[in-house]
Write a protein that holds these residues in place. Structure first.
Motif, PDB file in Angstrom:
ATOM      1  N   ILE A  50      -3.363 -10.782  -2.677  1.00 66.90           N
ATOM      2  CA  ILE A  50      -4.244  -9.808  -2.580  1.00 66.90           C
ATOM      3  C   ILE A  50      -3.952  -8.698  -3.167  1.00 66.90           C
ATOM      4  O   ILE A  50      -4.963  -7.748  -4.150  1.00 66.90           O
ATOM      5  CB  ILE A  50      -3.938  -9.030  -1.233  1.00 66.90           C
ATOM      6  N   TRP A  69      -3.803  -8.982  -6.681  1.00 64.12           N
ATOM      7  CA  TRP A  69      -4.156  -9.215  -7.576  1.00 64.12           C
ATOM      8  C   TRP A  69      -5.738  -8.860  -7.772  1.00 64.12           C
ATOM      9  O   TRP A  69      -6.610  -9.969  -8.405  1.00 64.12           O
ATOM     10  CB  TRP A  69      -3.991 -10.954  -8.467  1.00 64.12           C
ATOM     11  N   GLY A  70      -5.824  -8.571  -6.407  1.00 60.70           N
ATOM     12  CA  GLY A  70      -7.758  -8.936  -6.030  1.00 60.70           C
ATOM     13  C   GLY A  70      -8.701  -9.913  -5.804  1.00 60.70           C
ATOM     14  O   GLY A  70      -9.747 -10.248  -5.608  1.00 60.70           O
ATOM     15  N   THR A  88     -10.043 -12.923  -3.782  1.00 61.26           N
ATOM     16  CA  THR A  88     -10.628 -13.235  -2.500  1.00 61.26           C
ATOM     17  C   THR A  88     -11.441 -14.510  -1.847  1.00 61.26           C
ATOM     18  O   THR A  88     -11.874 -15.479  -3.250  1.00 61.26           O
ATOM     19  CB  THR A  88     -11.561 -11.853  -2.387  1.00 61.26           C
ATOM     20  N   TYR A  99      -9.124 -13.257   5.842  1.00 58.60           N
ATOM     21  CA  TYR A  99      -9.881 -12.439   4.764  1.00 58.60           C
ATOM     22  C   TYR A  99     -11.550 -13.266   4.829  1.00 58.60           C
ATOM     23  O   TYR A  99     -11.278 -13.571   3.603  1.00 58.60           O
ATOM     24  CB  TYR A  99      -9.199 -11.981   4.031  1.00 58.60           C
ATOM     25  N   LEU A 144     -15.419 -12.324   5.258  1.00 57.83           N
ATOM     26  CA  LEU A 144     -16.142 -10.535   5.376  1.00 57.83           C
ATOM     27  C   LEU A 144     -17.377 -10.720   7.135  1.00 57.83           C
ATOM     28  O   LEU A 144     -17.666  -9.863   7.408  1.00 57.83           O
ATOM     29  CB  LEU A 144     -17.161  -9.797   4.452  1.00 57.83           C
ATOM     30  N   GLU A 153     -16.083 -12.503  -2.275  1.00 58.28           N
ATOM     31  CA  GLU A 153     -16.741 -11.182  -1.972  1.00 58.28           C
ATOM     32  C   GLU A 153     -17.273 -10.762  -3.000  1.00 58.28           C
ATOM     33  O   GLU A 153     -17.127 -10.447  -3.847  1.00 58.28           O
ATOM     34  CB  GLU A 153     -15.286  -9.694  -1.366  1.00 58.28           C
ATOM     35  N   CYS A 194     -13.064 -10.985 -10.795  1.00 60.62           N
ATOM     36  CA  CYS A 194     -11.629 -10.546 -10.017  1.00 60.62           C
ATOM     37  C   CYS A 194     -10.834 -12.154  -9.367  1.00 60.62           C
ATOM     38  O   CYS A 194      -9.712 -11.912  -9.895  1.00 60.62           O
ATOM     39  CB  CYS A 194     -12.047  -9.862  -8.589  1.00 60.62           C
ATOM     40  N   LEU A 237      -5.934  -4.382  -1.395  1.00 60.71           N
ATOM     41  CA  LEU A 237      -6.916  -4.846  -1.721  1.00 60.71           C
ATOM     42  C   LEU A 237      -7.899  -3.752  -2.557  1.00 60.71           C
ATOM     43  O   LEU A 237      -8.077  -3.554  -2.161  1.00 60.71           O
ATOM     44  CB  LEU A 237      -7.569  -5.594  -1.096  1.00 60.71           C
ATOM     45  N   LEU A 238      -7.495  -4.095  -3.842  1.00 60.16           N
ATOM     46  CA  LEU A 238      -8.148  -2.669  -4.960  1.00 60.16           C
ATOM     47  C   LEU A 238      -9.848  -3.870  -5.622  1.00 60.16           C
ATOM     48  O   LEU A 238      -9.034  -5.097  -5.769  1.00 60.16           O
ATOM     49  CB  LEU A 238      -7.609  -2.221  -6.095  1.00 60.16           C
ATOM     50  N   PRO A 244      -2.106  -4.408  -9.839  1.00 63.55           N
ATOM     51  CA  PRO A 244      -2.383  -5.106 -11.151  1.00 63.55           C
ATOM     52  C   PRO A 244      -3.368  -5.620 -11.008  1.00 63.55           C
ATOM     53  O   PRO A 244      -4.167  -5.903 -12.008  1.00 63.55           O
ATOM     54  CB  PRO A 244      -0.629  -6.793 -10.745  1.00 63.55           C
ATOM     55  N   ALA A 245      -4.694  -5.851 -10.218  1.00 65.49           N
ATOM     56  CA  ALA A 245      -5.585  -5.590 -10.156  1.00 65.49           C
ATOM     57  C   ALA A 245      -6.809  -4.665 -10.839  1.00 65.49           C
ATOM     58  O   ALA A 245      -7.508  -5.866 -11.553  1.00 65.49           O
ATOM     59  CB  ALA A 245      -6.390  -5.868  -8.687  1.00 65.49           C
TER      60      ALA A 245
END
Lengths: 407, 180
Positions: A228, A230-231, A233, A244, A246, A350, A374, B55-56, B107-108
């Motif tokens: 999460i 580190w983004g 998805t 998660y 959407l 996402e 990402c 969450l970024l 970190p993202a």
């Protein structure tokens, strides 16, 4: 922590390094297992990876910049070329963002057809992932089977739009035209056959294959919190047990009217990502089947002369339609000033388009949020301290598309 | 799920006296936040029990050329736990667009900030490796700015200056040298 206790403490796998004898290895951009033009600079000690630095930009075509010099509708074909393995979900994400700014309601039939097409596209994307990923780590035969079924999906797309991959199949406000006769039966037939025959076939080839298990289990591990942060998805995050998705989380395009589950794994490694995506194909079939059953009649695009092109027959009879057609094509849709971002669940994670309008026919800014970009960012965390061969498995499990990363 | 009103109240309760603006439009909440305290603000957004923005999703730039302020840094953040999302915008200086990096928070942010630097030339202070990511290292100018032409015939990189930069770059051969 989502990592199984002791998984990181196996003999030979450590991140403590003493030796000076480092080797720098350049992997890609032409390497076949990097799925495009990804270049990785690996720093090695023996066969263990100390650091992994991705180099991007080989496919950069400045799509976000080009969008600013085009009218709104003209950006839709460019979204096809980003994630070319699931073009429908990209089309949908962009159209939804612009539709939110305009505030138009897509007719029911349009919404249901969009869902069917997006889920077919998700299956097609997962099939390419399964074929190439398995081929990368030794199961060469897989791609023959998955590409056979993907071909059927591409033919379904071709019947609807005339194109197989870069479909340009959606318009702001709905779909450009209705599906051809017999199309829904064709989809129904494909889904039934796919779920009862083909998916079990893939499973039989891989699920108990000892080589496959050795290459995937406990490879590319990352904890839930790290993923999460580190983004990451999409299926990669869901494999770690986070639900998660959407489509359920923040429903869009009528997904709240369908009954489906979010497959989640136990902890995030290549094996769980495989299980997650396999189950997702089942769920997509489930959604398609429900959508086909409930498919209503009526228009597929909004009946608004300021948003959608007039029907072809009207063009020859009505002067107003002629004028609207001319205005829409030459000046573009006049989108009210504001900013919008509609998050959608693409096949890789996402995907959403942040769009800004000043009230004119051309966007002020369009920014893609590409899931592959990402997800790829976390690769160093996944491969650090592992073997070079594991990099190939991890890239495959991340399911990246370089067209989307560099855009 | 926390409503936009509650989110605004929680933030106002913690940061009293800060010049902010809460815009609710199209079912989305946009927070205009001063750039000086962005890291404090984002850390609060991430750690607060009621908000939990873990969450970024995206960092990007915005160039509204004739208008003032011209530049904005835009952050899309989401809470996986609480299922809400907001957008944060910070106005930047036109001459020297600069803002603190949020890599320490998520970190993202690393690649997203590099991309924004590449496209808009915003300097993220405290970023570990603020280099170009999509354009070549030798590129001159920042393509997504409004005063940068979108026509290929207007590329500024054909100047002599570009060639000298390439020559200088060739003498520093390896990307790892920058880090260690």
């Amino acid at each position: 922590l989502a990592v199984r206790p002791g998984a990181l403490n196996q003999p030979g796998i450590t991140t403590e390094w003493a030796g000076e004898n480092r080797l720098v290895l350049n992997m890609g951009p032409q390497h076949p297992s990097t799925h495009g033009v990804l270049r990785l600079i690996l720093e090695l000690d023996g066969e263990f990876i100390i650091s992994c630095k991705p180099v991007l930009g080989y496919l950069h075509t400045g799509m976000d910049k080009q969008a600013e010099s085009k009218i709104w509708q003209h950006f839709i074909p460019m979204t096809d070329r980003m994630d070319y393995l699931s073009p429908w979900t990209n089309n949908l994400a962009f159209c939804l963002s612009v539709e939110r700014l305009i505030g138009c309601e897509v007719p029911e039939r349009g919404v249901f057809l969009r869902v069917i097409l997006c889920e077919l596209s998700r299956i097609a994307s997962h099939l390419v992932w399964l074929g190439t990923h398995a081929m990368d780590i030794g199961a060469v035969g897989m791609s023959l089977y998955t590409f056979r079924e993907r071909e059927q999906i591409l033919q379904i797309f071709e019947a609807q739009t005339g194109a197989r991959m870069t479909v340009n199949g959606m318009r702001i406000g709905g779909l450009p035209h209705d599906v051809p006769e017999g199309w829904t039966d064709r989809v129904q037939k494909f889904v039934d056959e796919f779920e009862t025959r083909h998916v079990p076939d893939y499973d039989r080839l891989l699920r108990k294959n000892p080589m496959w298990l050795m290459r995937t289990k406990e490879v590319g591990i990352m904890s839930r919190e790290d993923l999460i942060a580190w983004g990451v998805t999409g299926p990669c995050l869901r494999a770690s047990g986070v639900d998660y998705d959407l489509r359920k989380h923040m429903p869009y395009c009528g997904y709240d009217r369908f009954d489906f589950d979010i497959p989640t794994g136990e902890y995030s490694d290549v094996w769980n990502r495989y299980l997650c995506r396999m189950e997702e194909m089942h769920q997509s079939c489930r959604i398609i089947r429900q959508a086909l059953k409930k498919l209503p009649g009526g228009r597929v695009i909004v009946d608004d002369p300021l948003v959608a092109l007039p029907d072809r027959e009207k063009l020859h009879k009505s002067m107003e339609s002629m004028i609207h057609h001319f205005k829409l094509v030459s000046h573009g849709i006049q989108v009210p000033a504001g900013e919008a971002y509609v998050p959608t669940e693409g096949s890789k994670g996402e995907i959403g388009y942040y769009v800004v309008s000043d009230g004119g026919g051309k966007p002020v800014r369009v920014k893609t949020r590409p899931p592959s970009f990402c997800n790829l960012q976390a690769i160093e965390q996944m491969v650090k301290g592992r073997l070079v061969a594991d990099v190939v498995a991890v890239i495959g499990s991340l399911d990246i598309v370089l067209g989307e990363i560099d855009r | 799920l926390t409503g936009f009103r509650e989110i605004s109240e929680i933030i106002q309760g913690r940061f009293q006296g800060t010049q902010t603006e809460f815009i609710e439009a199209n079912g989305e909440l946009t927070i205009i936040w001063p750039r000086e305290t962005i890291v404090d603000f984002m850390t609060f957004m991430r750690d607060d029990e009621r908000l939990r923005f873990d969450l970024l999703l995206d960092i990007t730039g915005l160039d509204l050329l004739p208008k003032k302020p011209r530049f904005y840094a835009v952050y899309n953040i989401h809470s996986v736990l609480k299922r809400h999302r907001v957008r944060v915008r910070s106005a930047l200086d036109e001459e020297e667009p600069e803002i603190d990096s949020v890599v320490s928070v998520w970190p993202a942010a690393n690649w997203h900030e590099r991309e924004t630097y590449d496209m808009f030339g915003f300097r993220f202070k405290g970023h570990p490796d603020l280099t170009r990511i999509l354009m070549p290292d030798t590129w001159i100018g920042h393509p997504c700015r409004k005063d940068y032409s979108h026509l290929p015939t207007h590329f500024p990189n054909t100047s002599d200056e570009h060639v000298t930069i390439i020559r200088e770059k060739e003498e520093t051969p390896w990307p790892f040298d920058r880090e260690r």
